[in-house]
Design an enzyme around this catalytic site. Structure first.
Site, PDB file in Angstrom:
ATOM      1  N   LYS A   1     -16.727  15.891   9.814  1.00 40.63           N
ATOM      2  CA  LYS A   1     -15.318  16.281   9.701  1.00 40.63           C
ATOM      3  C   LYS A   1     -15.104  17.660  10.340  1.00 40.63           C
ATOM      4  CE  LYS A   1     -12.327  18.304   6.218  1.00 40.63           C
ATOM      5  NZ  LYS A   1     -11.050  17.613   6.285  1.00 40.63           N
TER       6      LYS A   1
ATOM      7  N   SER B   1       7.710  17.920  -4.876  1.00 46.51           N
ATOM      8  CA  SER B   1       7.048  19.111  -4.356  1.00 46.51           C
ATOM      9  C   SER B   1       7.887  19.769  -3.272  1.00 46.51           C
ATOM     10  CB  SER B   1       5.676  18.743  -3.803  1.00 46.51           C
ATOM     11  OG  SER B   1       5.795  17.767  -2.813  1.00 46.51           O
TER      12      SER B   1
ATOM     13  N   GLU C   1      -1.430  -0.220  -4.719  1.00 49.37           N
ATOM     14  CA  GLU C   1      -2.738  -0.190  -4.065  1.00 49.37           C
ATOM     15  C   GLU C   1      -3.789  -1.093  -4.669  1.00 49.37           C
ATOM     16  OE1 GLU C   1      -4.327   3.620  -3.298  1.00 49.37           O
ATOM     17  OE2 GLU C   1      -2.613   4.206  -2.068  1.00 49.37           O
TER      18      GLU C   1
ATOM     19  N   ASP D   1      10.811  -4.441 -13.696  1.00 44.36           N
ATOM     20  CA  ASP D   1      10.291  -4.498 -15.072  1.00 44.36           C
ATOM     21  C   ASP D   1       9.640  -3.203 -15.530  1.00 44.36           C
ATOM     22  OD1 ASP D   1      11.113  -6.978 -15.669  1.00 44.36           O
ATOM     23  OD2 ASP D   1       9.202  -7.984 -15.256  1.00 44.36           O
TER      24      ASP D   1
ATOM     25  N   HIS E   1       6.952  12.753   6.870  1.00 44.76           N
ATOM     26  CA  HIS E   1       5.613  12.861   7.448  1.00 44.76           C
ATOM     27  C   HIS E   1       5.635  13.534   8.804  1.00 44.76           C
ATOM     28  CE1 HIS E   1       5.441   9.670   4.466  1.00 44.76           C
ATOM     29  NE2 HIS E   1       4.251  10.147   4.215  1.00 44.76           N
TER      30      HIS E   1
HETATM   31  N1  GLN Z   1       6.012  14.232  -6.905  1.00 43.27           N
HETATM   32  C1  GLN Z   1       5.054  14.152  -5.863  1.00 43.27           C
HETATM   33  C2  GLN Z   1       5.426  15.107  -4.731  1.00 43.27           C
HETATM   34  O1  GLN Z   1       6.560  15.293  -4.496  1.00 43.27           O
HETATM   35  C3  GLN Z   1       4.961  12.755  -5.297  1.00 43.27           C
HETATM   36  C4  GLN Z   1       3.916  12.663  -4.231  1.00 43.27           C
HETATM   37  C5  GLN Z   1       3.657  11.263  -3.712  1.00 43.27           C
HETATM   38  O2  GLN Z   1       4.442  10.367  -3.899  1.00 43.27           O
HETATM   39  N2  GLN Z   1       2.581  11.053  -3.019  1.00 43.27           N
HETATM   40  O3  GLN Z   1       4.591  15.660  -4.066  1.00 43.27           O
END
Ligand code: GLN
Ligand code: ZN
Length: 760
Positions: A18, A434, A606, A658, A696
């Site tokens: 890495k 965040s 996942e 649900d 992103h």
């Molecule tokens: N609450 C988290 C953030 O805002 C959610 C992060 C995520 O969904 N991967 O960083």
């Protein structure tokens, strides 16, 4: 008996690959230097494997980025846009992996996807109608030769044609069936070449056949291999599977001309039954995957030897194997000097798994109950692990009642109550939690962890950041605020470290993709919350504003899915324990005046079983109630949000509804918004916030763009149900981008609101 592994971790025991690769990306070292590090690591692995006594040593399990990408490059499945850059082979390869921006051009990377049910990600090869599939690479031959020069006749490893054909993205008119002939030729050529070079065995990985298969898929597999196997001469072919059992194709598999078949006895819940019912073929060797390649606990020799005895009694010739590549476990326990021996002895990382294979090899066929290594091993399972068992936790789980999984009153009633309470405008705006994790934010945490600053100083800094963050959000004009998550490095580790029952390592890194590695917490024992975790931060943030501040938690399914689970109790039980701990935190937040609480389940999707037929009984039937357990205790006027990272839940939409949250936000801007159709079709009750822009990328979305996106969403979602937010948390972005992007979001929403006023 002989032993084998499917593959070994390649980043190095201290992530040497890495660091070298990242230096190369930054042009701090040359490609020769990178190649040199890579070679050293490969030879190092070979040495460790050889010295451990391993019989079948793999080669070509090394990769600079990803094995699927290696296979694509080997077969000339390289989109023209990368070729046009006119870069070296290595740089073309890296351009596919991570995009390229520079004097040769500007191209995006290939897509990346999760590799089966692991936390590893592979690159999705792209094929065009004019792609000429043919053998152009040499990596598999070079690495075989390299090992041979070092004195080891390895078993080269390749991703198989069926799996590759299934993983490819077809961009034009052609599909898998149009490429069969070319694949057959290319793989035949590879086998013939390896045969010439002296390979005794070749391992071809076909994990794709552990999925549900239909007739045409089985036929495709058969067509490929009937032809390909004609080229094997005296080289033996091992068809390797993992991550499940091969119930749909077992009988075909044993009929085809493979010399060895690798089956997974760990995740393959039907593997043994398949053998019992249908037998195995004489003359073929069964590579029995009995040492867990994905998890980190010591193997229980008694159980393993029992299966090996069963194979023996049935006169099946076998090789002891791992259940999957060891890529999914950390490299070695050697660097874990902070972990006490009484903990460490329960774990086996990749290197230690080689020892286990060797010990098992020495036990098989013996009166093993009297052997030292067996007795030592069994001690681990006979005695209680230190600080792992908490009666009060077990009792609490045992006492969960049906009604604890159900929040009352029902959603529709709550929705009204909450509307009256919060008086939010149409299309309330919020963020996922965040805010940018700047250098200073990370530095503050690091300094505190290392004892360089006092707790007071650490807290004061974070409070200052929270204050800035609240002021910033008010200035921008958002409706529901967040505190910014400056105290967290990671949404799972943060909670793991503050709950009883988890264990952390120093260097137990596992590759997630390319140069990115993660260090999952280990669920060591019964999980319990001893004190409030997030309450002081949220309470402080809440005191700074008249607006609502959302409390921010990670859900139990995500915490478990991103950790190494225990093997002595069920995953369901572990999840329920965590759910109860997070439930306590939810109630604590509520008691402290936090009226909106978000429980993130980023990783819910996942761990869906690979076979659709197992989705509900094996997973959703307990995962969804576990989430409800977290929030079912709150008052009707408290609003529960959840967040999921991928909008790929069209097929489990009912299960998501649900979860019975009041609001769900999810990543949507990069998807084609198909999800919205299915929300509509299914009469989705939960209010929704499909992300209106992609976080992103550092790009700032324009007001127009956001308006367009909102209008598109409004075609499918009722206006009363719609929330406006970015795709995900903003922690990886810069402060300036975030400000400008959110300002545009708020402006766009205001205009749309104005338009609606005229219409109502
Ligand atoms: N609450 C988290 C953030 O805002 C959610 C992060 C995520 O969904 N991967 O960083
Ligand atoms: Zn997310």
């Amino acid at each position: 008996m002989k032993t084998s592994i499917i593959g070994f971790p390649r980043v190095g025991s201290l992530r040497e690959l890495k660091f070298a690769t990242e230096k190369y990306f930054k042009k701090e070292i040359s490609s020769e230097e990178l190649e040199r590090t890579a070679k050293e690591l490969r030879l190092q692995n070979l040495k460790i494997e050889k010295e451990s006594g391993l019989d079948f040593i793999p080669s070509n399990d090394f990769s600079f980025y990803d094995l699927t990408l290696d296979a694509a490059a080997l077969l000339n499945i390289i989109p023209q846009r990368y070729k046009d850059l006119n870069l070296s082979n290595l740089d073309t390869y890296f351009a596919m992996a991570r995009g390229y921006q520079g004097e040769h051009g500007d191209v995006k990377a290939l897509a990346m996807k999760k590799w089966f049910n692991t936390n590893y990600h592979y690159m999705v090869p792209e094929i065009y109608d004019n792609t000429e599939v043919k053998l152009v690479g040499t990596k598999v031959f070079d690495e075989y030769q390299e090992a041979k020069t070092a004195g080891i006749n390895t078993k080269p490893v390749l991703i198989g044609p069926y799996t590759l054909l299934k993983k490819i993205r077809y961009t034009g008119k052609k599909n898998a069936s149009d490429f069969i002939k070319d694949f057959i030729e290319a793989y035949s050529e590879i086998i013939a070449k390896l045969n010439k070079l002296g390979a005794k065995w070749i391992q071809i990985d076909e994990p794709e056949i552990v999925y549900d298969l239909d007739e045409s898929e089985i036929k495709l597999f058969e067509n490929l291999y009937v032809e390909i196997l004609k080229s094997k001469k005296n080289t033996k072919i091992l068809l390797q599977t993992y991550f499940g059992d091969v119930r749909d194709i077992y009988n075909k598999l044993i009929e085809l001309d493979f010399d060895g078949i690798g089956l997974d006895f760990i995740e393959g819940i039907k593997t043994r039954e398949l053998i019992e019912k249908n037998g195995f073929k004489e003359g073929k060797i069964l590579f029995a995957g009995l040492v867990n390649g994905k998890y980190i606990w010591r193997n229980n020799y008694k159980k393993t030897l029992e299966v090996l005895n069963f194979l023996k009694e049935n006169n099946i010739e076998f090789v002891l194997n791992t259940s999957s590549s060891l890529l999914h476990v950390p490299y070695t326990l050697k660097h874990e000097d902070k972990l006490k021996d009484e903990y460490k002895e329960h774990f086996a990382f990749a290197e230690e798994k080689l020892n286990e294979l060797e010990e098992l090899k020495n036990l098989v066929g013996k009166d093993y109950e009297k052997e030292e290594s067996f007795i030592e091993n069994q001690k681990l399972f006979a005695s209680e692990r230190p600080d792992a068992y908490r009666k009060e936790v077990k009792d609490r789980v045992a006492n969960i009642k049906e009604k604890d999984y159900i929040r009352t009153p029902e959603f529709a009633v709550r929705e009204k109550v909450q509307r009256a309470r919060f008086k939010l405008p149409l299309f309330p705006t919020t963020t996922i939690g965040s805010f940018p994790q700047t250098k200073e934010v990370r530095q503050n945490r690091r300094d505190f962890r290392k004892g360089l600053i006092s707790q007071e100083k650490y807290i004061a800094f974070n409070r200052e950041k929270i204050k800035e963050c609240i002021e910033e959000q008010e200035k921008i004009g958002l409706d529901v605020l967040v505190h910014g998550e400056f105290e967290r490095n990671d949404m799972v580790e943060y909670f793991g470290q503050r709950l009883k029952g988890f264990v952390f390592t120093n260097n137990a890194w596992v590759q997630s993709y390319g140069t990115r590695c993660v260090k999952p917490p280990i669920v060591w024992g019964d999980v319990k919350r001893e004190q409030a975790i997030t309450v002081p931060w949220s309470k402080y943030a809440n005191s700074l504003t008249e607006k609502e501040v959302k409390g921010m938690l990670t859900g139990p399914v995500t915490i478990l899915n991103w950790s190494f689970p225990r093997e002595d109790i069920t995953v369901k039980e572990q999840t329920l324990q965590i759910a109860l701990a997070i439930r306590d935190e939810v109630l604590d937040l509520e008691a402290n005046g936090i009226n909106i609480i978000q429980v993130d389940e980023a990783a819910l999707r996942e761990k869906l079983p690979l076979r659709k037929s197992d989705w509900f009984c094996e997973y959703l039937d307990w995962a969804i109630p576990a989430f409800r357990l977290v929030h079912s205790g709150v008052k009707e006027e408290t609003q529960i949000h959840t967040h999921m990272c991928y909008s790929e839940f069209t097929d489990i939409i009912k299960a998501i509804d649900d979860m019975d949250a009041d609001v769900i936000s999810f990543e949507a801007s990069r998807s084609d918004l198909k999800i919205l159709d299915s929300l509509k079709e299914n009469n989705f009750k939960t209010e929704v916030g499909p992300g209106v822009y992609d976080i992103h990328s550092p790009r700032i979305p324009s007001e127009e763009e956001i308006k367009t996106q909102i209008r598109r969403i409004l075609k499918k979602v009722k206006k009363e149900k719609l929330w406006i937010n970015p795709d995900c948390g903003l922690k990886t972005r810069g402060e300036k981008e975030v400000r400008e992007s959110l300002i545009n979001v708020v402006k766009a929403v205001k205009e749309i609101r104005d338009e609606f006023k005229g219409n109502i």
